[in-house]
Design an enzyme around this catalytic site. Structure first.
Site, short mmCIF file in Angstrom:
data_model
loop_
_atom_site.label_atom_id
_atom_site.label_comp_id
_atom_site.label_asym_id
_atom_site.label_seq_id
_atom_site.Cartn_x
_atom_site.Cartn_y
_atom_site.Cartn_z
N ASP A 1 38.08 35.71 51.80
CA ASP A 1 38.17 36.89 50.94
C ASP A 1 36.75 37.37 50.59
OD1 ASP A 1 39.62 38.75 49.51
OD2 ASP A 1 40.07 37.43 47.83
N HIS A 2 36.65 38.55 50.00
CA HIS A 2 35.38 39.17 49.58
C HIS A 2 34.10 38.40 49.92
CE1 HIS A 2 37.33 42.12 46.95
NE2 HIS A 2 38.18 41.16 46.63
N HIS B 1 40.79 43.74 39.66
CA HIS B 1 40.85 42.27 39.66
C HIS B 1 40.88 41.69 38.25
CE1 HIS B 1 38.86 43.16 43.62
NE2 HIS B 1 39.71 42.23 44.02
N GLY B 2 41.72 40.68 38.07
CA GLY B 2 41.78 39.99 36.78
C GLY B 2 42.99 40.43 35.98
N GLY C 1 43.87 42.83 43.55
CA GLY C 1 44.14 42.89 42.11
C GLY C 1 45.61 42.70 41.79
N ASN D 1 47.01 40.75 47.66
CA ASN D 1 46.17 39.63 47.21
C ASN D 1 46.44 39.25 45.76
OD1 ASN D 1 44.93 40.02 49.66
ND2 ASN D 1 42.85 40.14 48.83
N THR E 1 44.13 35.61 40.14
CA THR E 1 43.95 35.24 38.73
C THR E 1 45.15 34.48 38.14
OG1 THR E 1 42.50 37.12 38.44
CG2 THR E 1 43.43 36.17 36.44
P1 13P Z 1 43.72 39.12 41.08
O1 13P Z 1 42.77 37.99 40.80
O2 13P Z 1 43.62 40.23 40.10
O3 13P Z 1 45.12 38.61 41.25
O4 13P Z 1 43.27 39.74 42.47
C1 13P Z 1 43.07 38.90 43.57
C2 13P Z 1 42.35 39.61 44.64
O5 13P Z 1 42.46 40.80 44.80
C3 13P Z 1 41.52 38.79 45.51
O6 13P Z 1 40.91 39.52 46.52
#
Ligand code: 13P
Length: 281
Positions: free
Chosen positions: A84-85, A181-182, A210, A231, A234
C-alpha cells in the site's frame, strides 16, 4: 491460494463488486484474514502499509510476503499480496523482488506530470516482473481534518483521469471522491456521479481508500459504479489494539502471552467474516 492482485481485480470487475484489501501487520491479522475469506468463500488482499509497519521495524516486505504466501497455501480462495501507499521507489523494488504482485506508487501529492513520470517508472519495472501498479490521482487525505474529505479541489477529475491512466500505464487507480483515511468526524458523502464519470473515462479497476466508517449503502453504490478494490485499515487496527487491551489488561492478565494469538485470531475472524459480506462475489 496466492493469486496475482491484477487477476483478483478482474474477478471483482466481472462480478461488478469490490475485493477488500485490509492493512495488516502480523501473523495474527494475516491468518485471520485468509481464513475468514475461506470461510465466506471470497477473495481478499493482504496489504502492507510501509508507513505503519515496515518503516517502524515491525516487519519487512520480505517477511510479510513469506507470511502471506504461506498462509495463502492453507486456503482455496484467492489471496492477494499488495504494498500500500509507498513513494520510495527503492522500497517498492524491494517489495517486487519479494513477490508482491501489486504495489501502490502514491504520487498524489506531486504535480501531475511528476506523478505520471514516477508512476510510469514503477509500472515499467513492475510489468517486467509480471506485477501490477496502483496509482493515485487527486488526493485522499485524512479524516481527522474534516476539510480533506469535503475539499473538491482534491478530488479526481474524470477528464484528466483518462490521460493519467493512459500515460502512466497504471493497472488500478485510487480515486478521491469524498473518502479520507482514519476515523471520520463527519459522515462522508461519496461523489457517486464523479465516480461514474471516472469509470466511464477509464478502463481499469478503481480503488476506494479510507474504508473505515463509510456507510454500507454508499459502499454498495460505489462498488456497482466502478470500485473494484476497497481499502480498510483503521478499524481493523483499532479492533486488534482493543483485543490486546482486553486480553492483557481486563480479561486474562494472569494467563501469559501464549494463548493470545488464538484468542485474537478468533475475534478478528468474527469482524472479518462480517465485513467481507460487503463484497458481493
Ligand atoms: P482507513 O484506515 O481509513 O480504513 O483507510 C485504509 C486505506 O485507505 C489504506 O490505504
Amino acid at each position: 491460494m496466492l493469486t496475482p492482485v491484477k487477476e483478483i481485480l478482474q474477478i471483482a470487475d466481472q462480478a461488478n463488486t469490490a475485493v477488500i484489501g485490509f492493512n495488516c501487520i502480523d501473523y495474527n491479522q494475516i491468518y485471520a484474514m485468509v481464513h475468514a475469506a475461506e470461510e465466506v468463500k471470497k477473495p481478499v488482499i493482504c496489504m502492507l502499509y510501509p508507513e505503519h509497519t515496515a518503516l517502524k521495524n515491525m516487519t519487512s516486505p520480505e517477511i510479510f510476503a513469506e507470511i502471506v504466501k504461506n498462509a495463502a497455501k492453507e486456503v482455496s480462495v484467492p489471496v492477494g499480496l499488495h504494498m500500500d501507499h509507498c513513494q520510495d521507489i527503492d522500497y517498492i523494488n524491494r517489495a517486487l523482488k519479494a513477490g508482491f504482485s501489486c504495489v501502490m506508487y502514491d504520487g498524489s501529492m506531486l504535480p501531475f506530470e511528476e506523478n505520471i513520470a514516477n508512476t510510469k517508472k514503477v509500472a515499467d519495472t513492475a510489468h517486467a516482473l509480471g506485477a501490477a501498479v496502483e496509482a493515485e490521482l487527486g488526493h485522499v487525505g485524512l479524516a481527522e481534518t474534516v476539510s480533506d474529505q469535503d475539499n473538491c479541489d482534491l478530488y479526481t477529475q474524470p477528464d484528466i483521469a483518462a490521460q493519467f491512466v493512459e500515460r502512466s500505464s497504471c493497472d488500478a487507480l485510487a480515486v478521491a471522491i469524498g473518502s479520507a483515511h482514519g476515523f471520520y468526524k463527519q459522515t462522508p458523502h461519496l461523489d457517486i456521479k464523479r465516480l461514474t464519470e471516472i469509470n466511464a473515462a477509464t478502463s481499469i479497476p478503481l480503488v476506494l481508500h479510507g474504508g473505515t466508517g463509510i456507510p454500507d449503502d454508499q459502499l454498495d453504490q460505489a462498488f456497482t459504479h466502478g470500485i473494484n478494490k476497497f481499502n480498510v485499515g483503521t478499524e481493523f487496527f483499532k479492533l486488534y489494539l482493543d483485543l490486546h487491551r482486553e486480553y492483557y489488561l481486563d480479561k486474562r492478565s494472569d494467563s501469559g502471552i501464549f494463548d493470545f494469538s488464538k484468542y485474537a485470531q478468533d475475534e478478528l475472524m468474527k469482524y472479518l467474516t462480517n465485513k467481507l459480506q460487503l463484497s458481493k462475489f
